[in-house]
Design a protein around this motif. Structure first.
Motif, PDB file in Angstrom:
ATOM      1  N   GLY A 190     -32.155  32.339  12.468  1.00  0.00           N
ATOM      2  CA  GLY A 190     -31.547  33.279  13.275  1.00  0.00           C
ATOM      3  C   GLY A 190     -31.852  32.862  14.728  1.00  0.00           C
ATOM      4  N   TRP A 191     -31.877  33.902  15.294  1.00  0.00           N
ATOM      5  CA  TRP A 191     -32.489  33.761  16.966  1.00  0.00           C
ATOM      6  C   TRP A 191     -33.567  33.237  16.929  1.00  0.00           C
ATOM      7  N   ASP A 192     -33.835  32.002  17.671  1.00  0.00           N
ATOM      8  CA  ASP A 192     -34.987  31.370  17.901  1.00  0.00           C
ATOM      9  C   ASP A 192     -35.419  31.139  19.417  1.00  0.00           C
ATOM     10  N   ALA A 193     -34.795  32.059  20.453  1.00  0.00           N
ATOM     11  CA  ALA A 193     -34.958  31.607  21.832  1.00  0.00           C
ATOM     12  C   ALA A 193     -36.371  31.831  22.157  1.00  0.00           C
ATOM     13  N   HIS A 194     -37.332  32.377  21.556  1.00  0.00           N
ATOM     14  CA  HIS A 194     -38.757  32.445  21.714  1.00  0.00           C
ATOM     15  C   HIS A 194     -39.969  31.705  20.806  1.00  0.00           C
ATOM     16  N   GLY A 195     -39.060  30.852  19.900  1.00  0.00           N
ATOM     17  CA  GLY A 195     -39.619  30.068  19.030  1.00  0.00           C
ATOM     18  C   GLY A 195     -40.336  30.894  18.035  1.00  0.00           C
TER      19      GLY A 195
ATOM     20  N   GLY B 186     -27.019  39.956  17.984  1.00  0.00           N
ATOM     21  CA  GLY B 186     -27.044  38.826  17.988  1.00  0.00           C
ATOM     22  C   GLY B 186     -28.490  38.294  18.414  1.00  0.00           C
ATOM     23  N   ARG B 187     -29.393  39.320  18.241  1.00  0.00           N
ATOM     24  CA  ARG B 187     -30.886  38.678  18.716  1.00  0.00           C
ATOM     25  C   ARG B 187     -31.770  39.112  17.648  1.00  0.00           C
ATOM     26  N   SER B 188     -31.530  38.613  16.376  1.00  0.00           N
ATOM     27  CA  SER B 188     -32.407  38.991  15.421  1.00  0.00           C
ATOM     28  C   SER B 188     -32.810  37.688  14.558  1.00  0.00           C
TER      29      SER B 188
ATOM     30  N   VAL C  27     -40.739  34.773  -2.708  1.00  0.00           N
ATOM     31  CA  VAL C  27     -41.332  35.899  -3.192  1.00  0.00           C
ATOM     32  C   VAL C  27     -41.446  37.183  -2.190  1.00  0.00           C
ATOM     33  N   ALA C  28     -41.137  36.940  -0.863  1.00  0.00           N
ATOM     34  CA  ALA C  28     -41.069  38.098   0.055  1.00  0.00           C
ATOM     35  C   ALA C  28     -40.240  37.785   1.408  1.00  0.00           C
ATOM     36  N   VAL C  29     -39.440  38.741   1.961  1.00  0.00           N
ATOM     37  CA  VAL C  29     -38.755  38.493   3.038  1.00  0.00           C
ATOM     38  C   VAL C  29     -38.968  39.638   4.146  1.00  0.00           C
ATOM     39  N   ALA C  30     -38.732  39.304   5.388  1.00  0.00           N
ATOM     40  CA  ALA C  30     -38.768  40.097   6.254  1.00  0.00           C
ATOM     41  C   ALA C  30     -37.684  39.891   7.398  1.00  0.00           C
ATOM     42  N   ALA C  31     -37.318  41.133   8.143  1.00  0.00           N
ATOM     43  CA  ALA C  31     -36.015  41.096   9.234  1.00  0.00           C
ATOM     44  C   ALA C  31     -36.554  41.329  10.425  1.00  0.00           C
ATOM     45  N   GLY C  32     -36.410  40.705  11.465  1.00  0.00           N
ATOM     46  CA  GLY C  32     -36.916  41.012  12.804  1.00  0.00           C
ATOM     47  C   GLY C  32     -36.234  42.390  13.221  1.00  0.00           C
ATOM     48  N   SER C  33     -37.071  43.120  13.773  1.00  0.00           N
ATOM     49  CA  SER C  33     -36.444  44.539  14.374  1.00  0.00           C
ATOM     50  C   SER C  33     -35.858  44.397  15.521  1.00  0.00           C
ATOM     51  N   VAL C  34     -34.650  45.219  15.775  1.00  0.00           N
ATOM     52  CA  VAL C  34     -33.835  45.148  16.742  1.00  0.00           C
ATOM     53  C   VAL C  34     -33.627  46.711  17.153  1.00  0.00           C
ATOM     54  N   HIS C  35     -34.227  46.839  18.158  1.00  0.00           N
ATOM     55  CA  HIS C  35     -33.763  48.533  18.446  1.00  0.00           C
ATOM     56  C   HIS C  35     -32.176  48.704  18.559  1.00  0.00           C
ATOM     57  N   ALA C  36     -32.020  49.824  18.039  1.00  0.00           N
ATOM     58  CA  ALA C  36     -30.506  50.360  17.883  1.00  0.00           C
ATOM     59  C   ALA C  36     -29.860  50.251  19.134  1.00  0.00           C
ATOM     60  N   ALA C  37     -30.607  50.338  20.491  1.00  0.00           N
ATOM     61  CA  ALA C  37     -29.856  50.641  21.668  1.00  0.00           C
ATOM     62  C   ALA C  37     -29.615  49.174  22.290  1.00  0.00           C
TER      63      ALA C  37
ATOM     64  N   ALA D  99     -27.013  41.195   4.555  1.00  0.00           N
ATOM     65  CA  ALA D  99     -25.950  41.816   5.135  1.00  0.00           C
ATOM     66  C   ALA D  99     -26.117  42.152   6.606  1.00  0.00           C
ATOM     67  N   GLY D 100     -25.083  42.127   7.167  1.00  0.00           N
ATOM     68  CA  GLY D 100     -25.299  42.526   8.638  1.00  0.00           C
ATOM     69  C   GLY D 100     -24.198  41.777   9.435  1.00  0.00           C
ATOM     70  N   ASP D 101     -24.764  41.804  11.090  1.00  0.00           N
ATOM     71  CA  ASP D 101     -23.999  41.530  11.907  1.00  0.00           C
ATOM     72  C   ASP D 101     -23.768  39.750  11.803  1.00  0.00           C
ATOM     73  N   GLY D 102     -24.959  39.205  11.821  1.00  0.00           N
ATOM     74  CA  GLY D 102     -25.011  37.774  11.636  1.00  0.00           C
ATOM     75  C   GLY D 102     -24.781  36.813  12.605  1.00  0.00           C
ATOM     76  N   ALA D 103     -24.728  37.382  13.810  1.00  0.00           N
ATOM     77  CA  ALA D 103     -24.189  36.525  14.844  1.00  0.00           C
ATOM     78  C   ALA D 103     -24.979  35.445  15.455  1.00  0.00           C
ATOM     79  N   ALA D 104     -26.439  35.647  15.155  1.00  0.00           N
ATOM     80  CA  ALA D 104     -27.477  34.744  15.396  1.00  0.00           C
ATOM     81  C   ALA D 104     -27.657  33.700  14.316  1.00  0.00           C
ATOM     82  N   GLY D 105     -27.222  33.747  13.034  1.00  0.00           N
ATOM     83  CA  GLY D 105     -27.263  33.033  12.141  1.00  0.00           C
ATOM     84  C   GLY D 105     -28.366  33.573  10.973  1.00  0.00           C
TER      85      GLY D 105
END
Length: 265
Positions: free
Chosen positions: A58-63, A41-43, A27-37, A10-16
């Motif tokens: 999701g966002w893959d601009a840096h591989g 679209g960058r996660s 068996v495990a998941v992790a979500a890229g942290s994005v500072h609230a400020a 759940a969430g914004d999902g703009a970057a997929g």
């Protein structure tokens, strides 16, 4: 992560980053942290499969989503613009933005736990000591003196360590009170958001310290919790019946988890 190995998001999902419907045997998941400020679209999201391979969306601009070649992975972490994997032999791999040094983990050995903050990466070694790399402007990597660790969690500018005796230590920027954990006891799991820290106690209750501008620390009434997670400005708790508790910011629908029944093991 559901008990059948599928994943919900759940969430914004703009970057997929919420495009995980086809994932299985996870068996495990992790979500890229994005500072609230920061802008949305960058996660990205990372999933560890039972066979030791890794998925990403999701966002893959840096591989940071280039994890398809990874094998023998036993744990994953996702920071802002990078993904980190712990291998079965205790080595660590990372992909994504390398400019600040947060991906400089190739020399690490005998690691048993990993975490990724916005700008830094931290690992726990088998002997209970810690190692860290990346931006250290506020001392978030000053973990050299820590010992007897069971786990770690990295936030935006702070790091939290869970000791084997259930006590908690913290380092880094503490102006919002995210490091005010010295009196915590009987803790079995920790999580770090942008400016807050969450601790799960052995009795299934939850404590939180730090910024509470969105109500992300309003966890005092939670009971029967078996796992916790912290986003930029929101907090999640998994109860033993598989339901999910939430507190904090919901501007992008990140708390839209009503009806979820997730893994409790």
């Amino acid at each position: 992560m559901r008990v059948d190995g599928t994943v919900a998001a759940a969430g914004d999902g703009a970057a997929g980053e919420c495009a995980v419907e086809g994932w299985g045997d996870v068996v495990a998941v992790a979500a890229g942290s994005v500072h609230a400020a920061r802008n949305t679209g960058r996660s990205h999201s990372v999933g560890l499969r039972a066979d030791g391979t890794v998925l990403a969306a999701g966002w893959d601009a840096h591989g940071q989503c280039q994890v398809a070649a990874w094998r023998d992975v036993v744990a994953v972490a996702a920071g802002w613009r990078r993904s980190v994997g712990l291998l079965a032999d205790g080595r660590v791999v990372a992909v994504g933005r390398a400019a600040e040094g947060a991906c400089d983990v190739a020399a690490w050995r005998e690691v048993v736990a990993i975490t990724a903050g916005d700008w830094h990466t931290v690992g726990v070694r088998a002997d209970g000591t810690a190692v860290a790399t990346g931006v250290d402007r506020f001392g978030q990597c000053a973990v050299q003196g820590w010992g007897q660790l069971a786990d770690v969690a990295a936030g935006y500018l702070h790091t939290v360590g869970l000791r084997r005796d259930g006590a908690v230590v913290a380092t880094g920027r503490g102006d919002a009170g995210a490091g005010d954990v010295a009196g915590w006891r009987d803790v079995v799991a920790v999580a770090a958001g942008s400016h807050h820290t969450v601790g799960l106690l052995a009795d299934g209750t939850v404590r939180a310290a730090g910024a509470d501008d969105h109500g992300q620390c309003a966890v005092g009434g939670w009971r029967d919790v078996v796992a916790v997670a912290a986003g930029a400005a929101h907090t999640l708790g998994l109860r033993d019946d598989g339901s999910v508790l939430t507190a904090g910011d919901d501007a992008h629908g990140q708390r839209a988890v009503t009806g979820w029944r997730c893994r409790t093991g």
